[in-house]
Structures are given as C-alpha cells and as structure tokens.
Design a protein around this motif. Structure first.
Motif, mmCIF file in Angstrom:
data_model
loop_
_atom_site.group_PDB
_atom_site.id
_atom_site.type_symbol
_atom_site.label_atom_id
_atom_site.label_comp_id
_atom_site.label_asym_id
_atom_site.label_seq_id
_atom_site.Cartn_x
_atom_site.Cartn_y
_atom_site.Cartn_z
ATOM 1 N N LEU A 7 32.180 -52.412 -42.241
ATOM 2 C CA LEU A 7 31.972 -51.535 -43.390
ATOM 3 C C LEU A 7 31.044 -50.384 -43.010
ATOM 4 C CD1 LEU A 7 31.612 -54.204 -46.229
ATOM 5 C CD2 LEU A 7 33.639 -52.895 -45.567
ATOM 6 N N TYR A 8 31.359 -49.191 -43.537
ATOM 7 C CA TYR A 8 30.629 -47.975 -43.176
ATOM 8 C C TYR A 8 29.453 -47.733 -44.129
ATOM 9 C CZ TYR A 8 34.919 -46.908 -40.487
ATOM 10 O OH TYR A 8 35.985 -46.937 -39.620
ATOM 11 N N ASP A 9 28.396 -48.497 -43.960
ATOM 12 C CA ASP A 9 27.235 -48.361 -44.846
ATOM 13 C C ASP A 9 26.621 -46.968 -44.791
ATOM 14 O OD1 ASP A 9 26.424 -50.941 -46.253
ATOM 15 O OD2 ASP A 9 26.824 -51.676 -44.241
ATOM 16 N N GLU A 10 26.554 -46.389 -43.613
ATOM 17 C CA GLU A 10 25.891 -45.092 -43.475
ATOM 18 C C GLU A 10 26.751 -43.948 -44.000
ATOM 19 O OE1 GLU A 10 24.644 -44.583 -39.462
ATOM 20 O OE2 GLU A 10 23.278 -46.313 -39.487
ATOM 21 N N LEU A 11 28.058 -44.058 -43.859
ATOM 22 C CA LEU A 11 28.947 -42.978 -44.284
ATOM 23 C C LEU A 11 29.276 -43.033 -45.774
ATOM 24 C CD1 LEU A 11 31.473 -43.009 -41.292
ATOM 25 C CD2 LEU A 11 29.596 -41.391 -41.683
ATOM 26 N N ALA A 12 29.365 -44.245 -46.323
ATOM 27 C CA ALA A 12 29.776 -44.386 -47.728
ATOM 28 C C ALA A 12 28.991 -45.514 -48.398
ATOM 29 C CB ALA A 12 31.274 -44.661 -47.803
ATOM 30 N N PRO A 13 27.672 -45.379 -48.501
ATOM 31 C CA PRO A 13 26.842 -46.485 -49.004
ATOM 32 C C PRO A 13 27.184 -46.944 -50.416
ATOM 33 C CG PRO A 13 25.586 -44.431 -48.892
ATOM 34 C CD PRO A 13 26.856 -44.197 -48.156
ATOM 35 N N LYS A 14 27.456 -46.017 -51.318
ATOM 36 C CA LYS A 14 27.740 -46.406 -52.703
ATOM 37 C C LYS A 14 29.116 -47.046 -52.835
ATOM 38 C CE LYS A 14 24.605 -43.127 -54.915
ATOM 39 N NZ LYS A 14 24.460 -42.017 -55.891
ATOM 40 N N SER A 15 30.075 -46.528 -52.098
ATOM 41 C CA SER A 15 31.425 -47.101 -52.142
ATOM 42 C C SER A 15 31.450 -48.485 -51.513
ATOM 43 C CB SER A 15 32.413 -46.181 -51.417
ATOM 44 O OG SER A 15 32.403 -44.888 -51.980
ATOM 45 N N VAL A 16 30.701 -48.659 -50.428
ATOM 46 C CA VAL A 16 30.610 -49.966 -49.778
ATOM 47 C C VAL A 16 29.916 -50.961 -50.708
ATOM 48 C CG1 VAL A 16 29.503 -51.237 -47.900
ATOM 49 C CG2 VAL A 16 30.726 -49.114 -47.412
ATOM 50 N N GLU A 58 33.187 -39.884 -51.947
ATOM 51 C CA GLU A 58 32.199 -40.125 -50.890
ATOM 52 C C GLU A 58 32.953 -40.447 -49.604
ATOM 53 O OE1 GLU A 58 28.192 -42.825 -50.761
ATOM 54 O OE2 GLU A 58 30.066 -43.904 -51.139
ATOM 55 N N ASN A 59 32.640 -39.761 -48.543
ATOM 56 C CA ASN A 59 33.332 -39.944 -47.261
ATOM 57 C C ASN A 59 34.851 -39.866 -47.457
ATOM 58 O OD1 ASN A 59 33.261 -40.362 -44.427
ATOM 59 N ND2 ASN A 59 33.767 -42.524 -44.695
ATOM 60 N N VAL A 60 35.274 -38.817 -48.177
ATOM 61 C CA VAL A 60 36.707 -38.656 -48.459
ATOM 62 C C VAL A 60 37.452 -38.215 -47.196
ATOM 63 C CG1 VAL A 60 36.349 -38.131 -50.896
ATOM 64 C CG2 VAL A 60 36.374 -36.274 -49.216
ATOM 65 N N LEU A 61 38.750 -38.468 -47.205
ATOM 66 C CA LEU A 61 39.595 -38.075 -46.076
ATOM 67 C C LEU A 61 39.653 -36.556 -45.933
ATOM 68 C CD1 LEU A 61 42.512 -40.587 -46.583
ATOM 69 C CD2 LEU A 61 41.133 -40.384 -44.511
ATOM 70 N N VAL A 62 39.800 -36.098 -44.696
ATOM 71 C CA VAL A 62 39.889 -34.660 -44.441
ATOM 72 C C VAL A 62 41.202 -34.304 -43.739
ATOM 73 C CG1 VAL A 62 38.824 -32.672 -43.316
ATOM 74 C CG2 VAL A 62 37.376 -34.468 -44.300
ATOM 75 N N ASP A 63 41.421 -34.854 -42.555
ATOM 76 C CA ASP A 63 42.589 -34.461 -41.754
ATOM 77 C C ASP A 63 43.750 -35.444 -41.862
ATOM 78 O OD1 ASP A 63 41.287 -32.184 -40.764
ATOM 79 O OD2 ASP A 63 40.227 -33.410 -39.288
ATOM 80 N N LYS A 64 43.445 -36.728 -41.674
ATOM 81 C CA LYS A 64 44.522 -37.715 -41.710
ATOM 82 C C LYS A 64 43.959 -39.111 -41.943
ATOM 83 C CE LYS A 64 44.718 -38.887 -36.772
ATOM 84 N NZ LYS A 64 45.600 -38.998 -35.591
ATOM 85 N N THR A 65 44.828 -40.004 -42.359
ATOM 86 C CA THR A 65 44.478 -41.414 -42.503
ATOM 87 C C THR A 65 44.667 -42.095 -41.155
ATOM 88 O OG1 THR A 65 45.155 -41.517 -44.815
ATOM 89 C CG2 THR A 65 45.100 -43.593 -43.611
ATOM 90 N N LYS A 66 43.638 -42.815 -40.721
ATOM 91 C CA LYS A 66 43.747 -43.570 -39.472
ATOM 92 C C LYS A 66 44.226 -44.985 -39.773
ATOM 93 C CE LYS A 66 40.049 -41.053 -37.098
ATOM 94 N NZ LYS A 66 38.712 -41.168 -36.445
ATOM 95 N N ALA A 67 45.075 -45.487 -38.918
ATOM 96 C CA ALA A 67 45.603 -46.836 -39.096
ATOM 97 C C ALA A 67 44.464 -47.851 -39.158
ATOM 98 C CB ALA A 67 46.547 -47.183 -37.953
ATOM 99 N N PHE A 68 44.577 -48.756 -40.124
ATOM 100 C CA PHE A 68 43.681 -49.894 -40.320
ATOM 101 C C PHE A 68 42.285 -49.518 -40.838
ATOM 102 C CE2 PHE A 68 46.832 -51.373 -37.219
ATOM 103 C CZ PHE A 68 47.381 -52.405 -37.967
#
Length: 520
Positions: free
Chosen positions: A390-399, A443-453
């Motif tokens: 889980l990306y605590d630093e990139l998306a703390p509230k969503s996590v 928060e930490n929304v997608l920009v270029d593309k969705t990465k698999a998994f």
C-alpha cells in the motif's frame, strides 16, 4: 559506600548502577528494558522538594509478578500503619486462600482485632488477625464481594488492588511478597525531560521510563481490540494533552462499542464511543467521573510517570496485558503451537488443511478467546490470500479508507469480496461501507496510464465511490475500476499477480499487507 565513578538510576522502577557518562541506550541495554526505536522516554530528575506529601499507590512485587495498591483513606488507622511501616511486610508468604480471599502472613501488629463481620468488595485489601491474635495478623486480599469475620481492625479495608488483579487467583503456598515500594507522585513542576534521543546522558538519581504497561479490562473485549488497532505499530501517539489527560486521535471516526461504565482514575484508558470525537482514545492524568460516552478499556499497570511527563508529539511505547492473540494469516500448525502456550484449544473450520491460512476467528477478540480457552479458526486456501503493498506516502487518506473498508485497521488480514470480473478488469466492493463516514478526495490520481496489477479506488468525483479495482494489463484509457483517470486514486499494488489472476467471481480475496522490510 558508593563506588567511585558510578551513578544510581531507576529504570522503570528498578534500581541500577551505571558508570558515569552512561546514556539512555546503555541503561536500556543493561536493564533489558522494554523499548522500541523511535519511542519517547521520560527522564525524571532527582528533586526531593517536589514529592507529594502523601503516597496514594504502592508497588507490591511478588514471586508471581507485581500488584499495585491504592490507599482508600489515608486517615484510617490501618492505612496509617501501612504507610508507617510497609516494608515490614516484605518477605511474608502466602498463608491461606479460599474462593473469597487470599492472605499473606503472619506478622505482629499493634492494631486491635475486632470480633465483627467485615464487608469487603472485590480487590479490597485489609489486615486480618487469625484467632483475634495481634501476633497472627495477615495481609488479606479480597477475591469477591463478601462479608466475613476475619478479626480485622474496626476501619476494615484500607486499600484496593488497582493493578495486577489477575495474580490474586494464581498464588500458591510457595509465593511470597518480595518488595514493596511507594509510587511517588511528582508535581508538574518537577524537572523532567522527554526525548527520543537515546544518546542522552543520565545523571545520578535520574528515573528513566521507557514504556507503559496497560492492563486491559476483562469487561471490554471489543475495546481491547480497538486499542490493539490503535497501537498496532507499538505506539500511543500523543496528539493532544491537557492537565487531565493525553489522547491519541488516530482512530477518530471509528466506532467502538460501549462496554465498561466506571470512574476514570489516574491511569485509566478509555475510548469515546458516541458524539463528537468518537474513536478518540484517552489516558487519564487525574480522577474523572464515569461517563455514558466514555468506555474504560484498561488501566496503566506500569509507567504512569511517563503519562504525566509526555506531551503533544511524543510517541509512547505500549505493552499490554494480555498481549493480542495475532494468529490471523498464520497456518494452523503455527497457530496451534502459539495457542498451546496460552492454554487455548484451536478448532479448525473451513479449509482445514495444513497449508491453509487463518482468515477468521470465533470469538474474534483476545479477551473472549482467553476466557473461553477455545477458538474456532476458519482457514482459506493459500491461493486466496494475496499480499499487497500500500502506498502510504503517495495516498495516505485513500489508503486509510481502504484499510478501514477491508478490516486492516484492526486485523493483519483484510476481506475483499470479488464483485465482478470482465476482460482484464477485476472489481471489488468491501463489505464495510467506509464511504459513509470517510471521504475519498482525489489523491495520487492517474496521469498517463494504468499499470497492470496496481490497485485503484474510485474517488468521490464519480458515482461509484469506494469501488476497488485492479487491471491485469496496462491501460491507456481507463483506471483500474473502469473510471476515467481523474476519478481514480492509486493506492497500492498486487505483489502476487499469478494468485490474483486465478480469482473468480465467487471468491473472496484475503488481503495480507506486506511491510517495507518484506518488500525490500
């Protein structure tokens, strides 16, 4: 005569001799004191002038562990006698025990025995004279509310056991009282230091406090689990303090059942169960009345000094009695071995093979399991237990939202039922509707593309807020939940893609969060 070049310090109440220039770390190492890196420790400076005139509590160290007594009435004859000469009771052994009381002795006393019934509440402490003989006094601990003629002085009980209560039913004839020490109360003006720098130099007479021990209330099994969730990293994070309490608001907004209505004494741990601030956990610094919105979940058994010293921003290392039973995510054999030492029987349910992972417990709380001495553990195939990062630093509230929704806030393993699978998209909807009380702002929304998994969650810019999704292929057009990029927060990634791709729409995925050490 004190040896030249040494200092005398107290480490969590234990006397210790150290060389001049000793640091906090060397004291911790020498004493083998409970400590966790990053914790704030308290250093109380020697200052006789600020001690309280009367001592309210005493530590009674026995061969089974430590009891903590609180004086009921300082003016009673029994209390005065105790305070004048409590050390004379060191060394006395268990003399007798019954379902109602247990007693240590004998010893001689100047108190006058009375031929009357003495009314005792559970955990009361009184003097009792066998045969009304002043040379045959005992220190009596009440195990239940009752009345009996113990040859007690007229004033009856003089103290109450407020810590180590479970020890009272475990004493054997070979047990004895080793040492009795007053718990010195220090006024707020006492010179002290709270620091996380273990290179701090100690001085002669310093008192070092490295942790608190919380004795959890048997009446609060759900509250205990709530507290375990709060301190799952080992710390009580002080984010607010007043003269009356310190608090940790990490779980503010989370619901905890009200279980235990009792007065909140100094050192009481309680949680707000309704109204503004629901989910906040407090530790008392003074006496407060019972409240219908504050459920008491435990009491400080050791380290109350640290509670009075700590302030906003400090991290207090916490140990609990009992310790949490953490067998979720384990295999059956490992769990059975762990529970055997606790005297708890494990009954297998669900997928019962040795390669199963335990995903559910009944009863679910540590206290209820220990009281029942039995737990039904539901197993799931390893193929359904999937590790995630889980990306605590990139998306703390969503996590934080995700952990609440799937149950990772209070448990090491979360539950996420599969809602739908189409093409390369897997959608999940947590059983717990955390979106009802937690926001999911972009928060930490997608920009270029969705990465698999990678794991995405639909934010509140779209109608299907709270839906969790994963794609098994990269995608330039849509996010993991099928929404546009701006409506999708990326919160983590699947670490076991082969397991993940084998999921079907009938399955429930059990989420096991990996820590940074495992990932690296």
């Amino acid at each position: 005569m004190e040896e030249l070049g040494t200092i005398q310090v107290l480490v969590n109440g234990e006397k210790l001799s150290l060389p001049d220039g000793a640091t906090v770390q060397s004291a911790i190492d020498t004493a083998e004191a409970p400590y966790k890196i990053g914790a704030s420790v308290g250093i109380l400076k020697k200052s006789e002038s600020v001690r309280s005139e009367s001592v309210r509590e005493y530590r009674v160290k026995t061969t089974k562990g430590e009891l903590r007594l609180e004086i009921i009435d300082h003016l009673s004859a029994s209390a005065r006698r105790w305070m004048e000469d409590f050390r004379q009771y060191e060394g006395i052994s268990l003399r007798w025990g019954s379902k109602d009381a247990t007693a240590f002795g004998p010893f001689s006393e100047s108190l006058k025995p009375e031929r009357n019934l003495t009314k005792l509440d559970k955990y009361d402490v009184a003097f009792s004279a066998g045969g009304y003989n002043p040379s045959n006094f005992h220190l009596l601990f009440s195990l239940a509310e009752h009345s009996a003629d113990y040859g007690a002085p007229e004033d009856g009980p003089f103290a109450k056991v407020v810590g180590g209560k479970k020890l009272l039913t475990s004493f054997e004839r070979s047990d004895r009282i080793l040492e009795i020490e007053p718990v010195i109360e220090w006024q707020e003006s006492a010179k002290h230091l709270v620091t996380d720098d273990t290179n701090t130099i100690l001085e002669d007479g310093d008192g070092l406090f490295t942790f608190i021990m919380v004795e959890l209330a048997l009446e609060s099994p759900e509250g205990a689990e709530f507290f375990f969730g709060l301190i799952k990293d080992g710390f009580f994070e002080v984010d607010y303090e007043s003269s009356s309490f310190i608090s940790d608001t990490s779980l503010k907004g989370e619901i905890c059942s009200f279980e235990n209505f009792e007065a909140r004494k100094d050192g009481a741990v309680w949680v707000r169960t309704a109204g503004y601030g629901t989910g906040k956990v407090f530790i008392s610094r003074d006496e407060r009345t019972a409240s219908v919105v504050h459920s008491v979940i435990g009491h400080i058994q050791q380290g109350i000094e640290l509670i009075h010293m700590a302030g906003k921003g400090h991290s207090i290392f916490v140990k609990t009695d009992p310790a949490p039973i953490n067998i979720l995510g384990m295999g059956f054999k490992e769990a059975e071995k762990h529970l055997e030492g606790l005297g708890v029987e494990l009954v297998r349910e669900g997928y019962k093979e040795d390669d199963a992972n335990i995903v559910k417990l009944n009863p679910s709380s540590t206290i209820d399991i220990l009281l029942a001495k039995k737990v039904i553990a539901t197993g799931a195939p390893d193929s359904l237990v999937i590790r995630v990062e889980l990306y605590d630093e990139l998306a703390p509230k969503s996590v934080d939202f995700f952990r609440h929704a799937v149950g990772l806030t209070f448990r090491p393993i979360g539950t996420l039922p599969v809602m739908m699978i189409y093409e390369d998209t897997y959608l999940f909807k947590a059983a717990k509707s955390a979106e009802k009380y937690k926001e999911i702002l972009p928060e930490n929304v997608l920009v270029d593309k969705t990465k698999a998994f990678e794991i995405g969650i639909t934010n509140q810019a779209a109608k299907r807020m709270g839906i969790v999704g994963v794609k098994t292929e990269d995608d330039d057009l849509f996010g993991p939940t099928g929404e546009k990029f701006s409506s999708t927060n990326i919160i983590g990634k699947i670490l076991e893609p082969e397991k993940f791709k084998a999921l079907t729409e009938k399955d429930t995925m059990y989420v096991l969060e990996s820590n940074k050490e495992e990932i690296e």
